[in-house]
Design an enzyme around this catalytic site. Structure first.
Site, PDB file in Angstrom:
ATOM      1  N   GLU A  28     -21.688  16.080  26.197  1.00  0.00           N
ATOM      2  CA  GLU A  28     -22.949  16.812  26.015  1.00  0.00           C
ATOM      3  C   GLU A  28     -24.163  15.986  26.439  1.00  0.00           C
ATOM      4  O   GLU A  28     -25.300  16.392  26.219  1.00  0.00           O
ATOM      5  CB  GLU A  28     -23.085  17.249  24.549  1.00  0.00           C
ATOM      6  CG  GLU A  28     -22.031  18.273  24.148  1.00  0.00           C
ATOM      7  CD  GLU A  28     -22.048  18.618  22.665  1.00  0.00           C
ATOM      8  OE1 GLU A  28     -22.593  17.819  21.856  1.00  0.00           O
ATOM      9  OE2 GLU A  28     -21.485  19.667  22.316  1.00  0.00           O
ATOM     10  N   GLY A 102      -5.975  23.637  27.837  1.00  0.00           N
ATOM     11  CA  GLY A 102      -5.145  24.606  28.541  1.00  0.00           C
ATOM     12  C   GLY A 102      -3.730  24.723  27.997  1.00  0.00           C
ATOM     13  O   GLY A 102      -2.904  25.438  28.562  1.00  0.00           O
ATOM     14  N   ILE A 105      -4.052  24.309  22.348  1.00  0.00           N
ATOM     15  CA  ILE A 105      -4.442  23.490  21.198  1.00  0.00           C
ATOM     16  C   ILE A 105      -5.726  24.031  20.572  1.00  0.00           C
ATOM     17  O   ILE A 105      -5.798  24.226  19.355  1.00  0.00           O
ATOM     18  CB  ILE A 105      -4.581  22.006  21.605  1.00  0.00           C
ATOM     19  CG1 ILE A 105      -3.220  21.465  22.057  1.00  0.00           C
ATOM     20  CG2 ILE A 105      -5.151  21.171  20.456  1.00  0.00           C
ATOM     21  CD1 ILE A 105      -3.281  20.115  22.763  1.00  0.00           C
ATOM     22  N   GLY A 106      -6.737  24.289  21.396  1.00  0.00           N
ATOM     23  CA  GLY A 106      -7.996  24.837  20.880  1.00  0.00           C
ATOM     24  C   GLY A 106      -7.797  26.192  20.228  1.00  0.00           C
ATOM     25  O   GLY A 106      -8.369  26.464  19.165  1.00  0.00           O
ATOM     26  N   ASN A 133     -22.784  24.692  27.979  1.00  0.00           N
ATOM     27  CA  ASN A 133     -21.327  24.600  27.837  1.00  0.00           C
ATOM     28  C   ASN A 133     -20.699  25.981  28.039  1.00  0.00           C
ATOM     29  O   ASN A 133     -20.211  26.611  27.103  1.00  0.00           O
ATOM     30  CB  ASN A 133     -20.967  24.012  26.472  1.00  0.00           C
ATOM     31  CG  ASN A 133     -19.517  23.607  26.376  1.00  0.00           C
ATOM     32  OD1 ASN A 133     -18.685  24.018  27.189  1.00  0.00           O
ATOM     33  ND2 ASN A 133     -19.213  22.810  25.373  1.00  0.00           N
ATOM     34  N   SER A 136     -17.021  26.751  26.810  1.00  0.00           N
ATOM     35  CA  SER A 136     -16.880  26.980  25.368  1.00  0.00           C
ATOM     36  C   SER A 136     -17.461  28.327  24.959  1.00  0.00           C
ATOM     37  O   SER A 136     -16.887  29.029  24.126  1.00  0.00           O
ATOM     38  CB  SER A 136     -17.553  25.863  24.571  1.00  0.00           C
ATOM     39  OG  SER A 136     -16.832  24.667  24.718  1.00  0.00           O
ATOM     40  N   TYR A 140     -15.224  31.201  23.026  1.00  0.00           N
ATOM     41  CA  TYR A 140     -15.557  31.860  21.760  1.00  0.00           C
ATOM     42  C   TYR A 140     -15.775  33.361  21.933  1.00  0.00           C
ATOM     43  O   TYR A 140     -15.345  34.153  21.098  1.00  0.00           O
ATOM     44  CB  TYR A 140     -16.795  31.224  21.126  1.00  0.00           C
ATOM     45  CG  TYR A 140     -16.572  29.810  20.664  1.00  0.00           C
ATOM     46  CD1 TYR A 140     -15.591  29.504  19.729  1.00  0.00           C
ATOM     47  CD2 TYR A 140     -17.346  28.762  21.158  1.00  0.00           C
ATOM     48  CE1 TYR A 140     -15.384  28.201  19.295  1.00  0.00           C
ATOM     49  CE2 TYR A 140     -17.142  27.462  20.732  1.00  0.00           C
ATOM     50  CZ  TYR A 140     -16.157  27.187  19.802  1.00  0.00           C
ATOM     51  OH  TYR A 140     -15.956  25.901  19.386  1.00  0.00           O
ATOM     52  N   LYS A 141     -16.446  33.750  23.003  1.00  0.00           N
ATOM     53  CA  LYS A 141     -16.695  35.178  23.226  1.00  0.00           C
ATOM     54  C   LYS A 141     -15.392  35.957  23.387  1.00  0.00           C
ATOM     55  O   LYS A 141     -15.284  37.085  22.904  1.00  0.00           O
ATOM     56  CB  LYS A 141     -17.589  35.379  24.447  1.00  0.00           C
ATOM     57  CG  LYS A 141     -19.056  35.137  24.173  1.00  0.00           C
ATOM     58  CD  LYS A 141     -19.879  35.473  25.402  1.00  0.00           C
ATOM     59  CE  LYS A 141     -21.356  35.416  25.099  1.00  0.00           C
ATOM     60  NZ  LYS A 141     -22.148  35.763  26.290  1.00  0.00           N
ATOM     61  N   ARG A 143     -12.858  35.535  21.880  1.00  0.00           N
ATOM     62  CA  ARG A 143     -12.274  35.669  20.543  1.00  0.00           C
ATOM     63  C   ARG A 143     -13.171  36.457  19.605  1.00  0.00           C
ATOM     64  O   ARG A 143     -12.974  36.467  18.407  1.00  0.00           O
ATOM     65  CB  ARG A 143     -11.953  34.284  20.008  1.00  0.00           C
ATOM     66  CG  ARG A 143     -10.728  33.705  20.696  1.00  0.00           C
ATOM     67  CD  ARG A 143     -10.737  32.191  20.752  1.00  0.00           C
ATOM     68  NE  ARG A 143      -9.547  31.716  21.457  1.00  0.00           N
ATOM     69  CZ  ARG A 143      -9.458  31.589  22.784  1.00  0.00           C
ATOM     70  NH1 ARG A 143     -10.482  31.898  23.550  1.00  0.00           N
ATOM     71  NH2 ARG A 143      -8.348  31.154  23.345  1.00  0.00           N
TER      72      ARG A 143
END
Length: 170
Positions: A28, A102, A105-106, A133, A136, A140-141, A143
């Site tokens: 970041e 990929g 894991i996330g 980012n 990321s 999230y979107k 999901r």
């Protein structure tokens, strides 16, 4: 390589947690802002009244990173309360090392955090994502995450320690 375990962090993990925090901060471009120490993490997360909770993802030795690490991801979270909707799980930091992305894991970390939120009767999970980012944000979107700064116009503010101290003397 989808061979990993996800577990609650233990006190022995603080050096890996700090390493991953610093990796995320470097990504970041804010590495110089990390002032936290292993001692802080140990005292704040593993005492009688922890300020945070943490999950870590670990791979077997034969799949360790090129630098020799087996702890390759973490998610730091805590519980808070919103006077409009009640209990929230707040995801403070979430990072998977680049070479281990990929492999699901996330997604697994987010699933476990979602299960934790549901189990503890939280109304929602909140988190902040750096505007640049894009990967990321899309993660999230996909999901179901809603961008509250865009949809509701909320802004995040912080009062640093120096200003907190000033207010106590007024």
């Amino acid at each position: 390589m989808a061979n990993f375990i996800l577990r609650k962090a233990e006190s022995k993990d603080v050096s890996d947690i700090l390493r991953l925090i610093k990796e995320l901060a470097k990504f970041e471009e804010m590495e110089e802002q990390v002032i936290l120490t292993e001692k802080d993490l140990l005292e704040d997360g593993f005492g009688d009244h922890p300020f945070y909770h943490c999950l870590v993802a670990e791979v077997p030795k034969e799949h360790q990173s090129s630098e020799g690490y087996t702890v390759i991801a973490f998610a730091m979270y805590y519980f808070t309360y919103d006077p409009w909707i009640g209990k929230l799980l707040y995801l403070e930091d979430f990072y998977v090392m680049q070479d281990f992305r990929g492999f699901g894991i996330g997604s697994q970390i987010l699933k476990v955090l979602s299960e934790t939120a549901v189990k503890t009767r939280c109304s929602s999970m909140h988190f902040i994502v750096a505007e640049n980012n894009k990967c990321s944000i899309e993660f999230y979107k996909r999901r179901g995450a809603a961008d509250l700064s865009y949809e509701e116009g909320w802004r995040l503010f912080a009062i640093d320690k120096e200003d907190l101290l000033k207010m106590t003397t007024k």
